[in-house]
Write an enzyme that holds these catalytic residues in place. Structure first.
Site: not given
Length: 688
Positions: A148-149
């Protein structure tokens, strides 16, 4: 304070990393207002996000240090960040401003039960001490995975570089073949590394199940979809790679009793402990196992190569590093930008006077080799003279040779980025960072890899990507007859009838409501300019769900009014209500021919729910109904408790009261005692 125009919207993201938490504040124009005067170009673009250097603030250490003392995280860590944000955002806009605290590597290592308690405490503290928009703790306060980062970073990079611009408006935008106009994203920290890119058309079809579906919304309400591959390599950040490297040196030394281990990744003559600290006294070094720099950069590169684990079994081909699957990268299509260590390790020492020059493998390798083969004493002197600026200290100089060798290995032998300066790239060569950014403005071409830190003075941070996703979700969708609006966010690249695959991460604060309005997981729609506390009064399709809350409010209001009107009026009202109820009851029962009798159970039990309050006053011995109300701010009482409480309403006291009533009724015909003026005194109720 920021501009306080009524059409400005704000958002707050806290990047809770392993070494500290950094606050970012972002601003954009209300999409409904902005598109009224927007040009065709802007209408087909993502909402414009603004930020400034003074809108950020960092505190140390990371929130993971509060894992065993969650009660202290608010006052000792969050308070100065919230104070800074509240000073920067117009007060009237605070209730409309979403707050996100997203934790990364440091919190991933905290045990799950401690992590949950800490995150719960953070959300509780934020709600008690601020009015930020925080409707769903699980969505707004969470630990995000590396994938997600990486995806947020991909969004930020493409937003700043124009990768989301509509190619039909920007005819010259495509910087690669086949109209592919997004950029790949590389990020490397201390513990892990991420890659995110949109594969070419062939690879996208072949590896469709491995991609993430990302949906944004342009200012004119149209959906914009991208299929992105993103993965993370745990243990492949610079610090973890160095730790594994030193372990291999120790294992390779073999013979017991050896104290001095040669390290080709350290400058000549540098003595260093196994955990990375400099040893200034040679006499001390002789007493413990330590490293000594030999300054052989070619050998350093060779040894670092083995850390890529290229020979690890690949279950799902193709793979790049450590047996992790990655679709084939077409560098005619995919041009990458690199942030964090990719920028710092290529620029803090080796590009200080060439900050506008693009990454060139041949030039970079030559500069690193010259630096790392120098004697440590001369390097130390240059550091003290601040030859490379104030940011380069002794630790940076000691670590940079290994970091440079690791970056080179990951980029070229791991990911496969062409070696600019050695390998022919045909038309793929280009100048430098400044020229690249200028070319991007002109929608021109870009190199296969380019380290960046800021673009147009805006930091390329994954936090920007998260806020772009939120701002995009607040754009009202274009109305299409017979078609429901699809939500902004990302999830698995799986077709579903409603366009929302399982595990979909919403760009706003929850699932998409009807008519494209963003709503929350509870099902209650909160408009962008309302506060999560105020959902009771919102209009729309959720009104039936608010009826219990409205009834409760009216009950509370009624009891409060009874308390304020005084004792005599309250007694009269209760008497009238009771008489009315009894009268109606007799009419109903009388019409059906049913005769009722009040029954007192002799076994001492009668359900309190069957007790009936009559119009008795204190002089006859009945307790006045009491109003008991708990308070939200009283932890000892728990949630609010509103209701009538009859003194002595336990089962035994109920029986005593009933028996006593019958005795009193039997003695009413007796004469009043001459010694008293009035009714005979009663004995007190037995103790409770």
């Amino acid at each position: 304070m920021m501009g306080s125009g009524k059409h400005h919207k704000f958002g707050v993201v806290l990047d809770a990393g392993s070494s500290g938490t950094r606050l970012y504040i972002y601003q954009w124009n209300d999409p409904v207002h902005a598109r009224k005067k927007a040009s065709t170009e802007k209408l087909r673009s993502i909402p414009k996000i603004k930020t400034k250097k003074q809108w950020t603030k960092k505190v140390k250490p990371g929130i993971s240090t509060f894992h065993d003392k969650p009660g202290s995280v608010g006052h000792d860590h969050l308070a100065p960040l919230f104070e800074h944000a509240l000073k920067s955002i117009p007060r009237a806009e605070v209730p409309n401003t979403p707050l996100f605290l997203l934790a990364t590597a440091g919190m991933r290592l905290v045990p799950e039960n401690e992590r949950k308690r800490l995150l719960d405490e953070i959300c509780t503290y934020a709600r008690r001490n601020t009015e930020f928009l925080l409707p769903d703790c699980d969505l707004h306060i969470q630990v995000i995975p590396g994938e997600t980062e990486g995806l947020y970073g991909w969004i930020a990079a493409n937003y700043l570089l124009g990768g989301f611009d509509d190619p039909t408006v920007h005819d010259a935008h495509a910087h690669s073949k086949h109209g592919h106009h997004t950029y790949g994203f590389l990020d490397m920290g201390g513990a892990s590394a991420q890659i995110a890119f949109a594969p070419n058309a062939t690879e996208s079809i072949k590896h469709a199940d491995d991609l993430k579906l990302l949906r944004l919304r342009t200012l004119d309400g149209q959906d914009m979809e991208h299929r992105v591959f993103v993965t993370t390599w745990l243990g492949f950040g610079v610090n973890e790679a160095r730790r594994r490297y030193v372990e291999r040196i120790v294992e390779a030394s073999g013979a017991p009793g050896v104290k001095e281990l040669p390290d080709p990744c350290l400058p000549k003559g540098l003595l260093r402990t196994l955990d990375g600290k400099e040893i200034e006294d040679p006499a001390v070094a002789k007493k413990t196992v330590h490293l000594i720099g030999t300054g052989q950069f070619a050998e350093c590169e060779r040894q670092a190569y083995h850390l890529l684990d290229k020979d690890k079994h690949c279950v799902n081909a193709p793979c790049l590093l450590n047996g992790v699957h990655v679709p084939a990268i077409d560098f005619d299509v995919n041009h990458f930008v690199g942030v964090s260590e990719y920028w710092h390790t290529t620029h803090e020492i080796f590009e200080d006077k060439h900050s506008t020059k693009a990454y060139d493998f041949a030039t970079y390798q030559k500069r690193v080799k010259e630096f790392c083969e120098r004697d440590w004493h001369s390097i130390d002197e240059d550091v003290s003279k601040q030859k490379w600026g104030k940011k380069v200290d002794v630790d940076t100089a000691m670590q940079v040779c290994f970091k440079a060798s690791w970056i080179i290995n990951v980029l070229h032998d791991g990911i496969g980025v062409p070696r600019v300066g050695l390998e022919s790239l045909g038309k793929s060569s280009h100048n430098g960072t400044k020229e690249v950014i200028e070319a991007v403005k002109e929608k021109g071409f870009m190199d296969s890899f380019q380290p960046v830190d800021k673009i147009e003075d805006v930091e390329v941070s994954w936090t920007l990507g998260r806020m772009i996703l939120y701002a995009s979700s607040q754009v009202p969708p274009a109305k299409v007859e017979g078609k429901e609006a699809l939500p902004v966010g990302f999830g698995d690249n799986i077709f579903t009838a409603n366009g929302v695959p399982e595990g979909f991460q919403y760009g706003g604060s929850g699932p998409q409501g009807k008519h494209g309005k963003p709503s929350f997981p509870s099902g209650n729609y909160t408009a962008p300019d309302s506060h999560w506390h105020d959902s009771l009064w919102q209009e729309g399709d959720t009104a039936p769900r608010r009826i219990p809350g409205l009834v409760l409010f009216l009950v509370i209001f009624g009891f409060a009014a009874l308390l304020l009107i005084g004792r005599e009026r309250r007694r009269r009202i209760l008497h009238i209500c009771a008489s009315t109820v009894k009268s109606k009851k007799r009419k109903i029962l009388g019409s059906t021919g049913i005769v009722t009798y009040e029954r007192v159970l002799e076994d001492g039990y009668e359900s309190p729910s069957t007790f009936e309050l009559g119009s008795y006053d204190d002089e006859e011995g009945w307790g006045t109904p009491k109003l008991e109300a708990g308070r939200y701010d009283d932890p000892g009482l728990g949630p609010p408790r509103l209701g009538l409480h009859v003194a002595g309403s336990s089962s035994t006291v109920g029986l005593a009261t009933r028996v006593e009533s019958r005795e009193r009724l039997a003695t009413r015909s007796r004469e009043v005692s001459p010694s008293r003026k009035g009714p005979r005194a009663r004995s007190p109720l037995p103790p409770r």
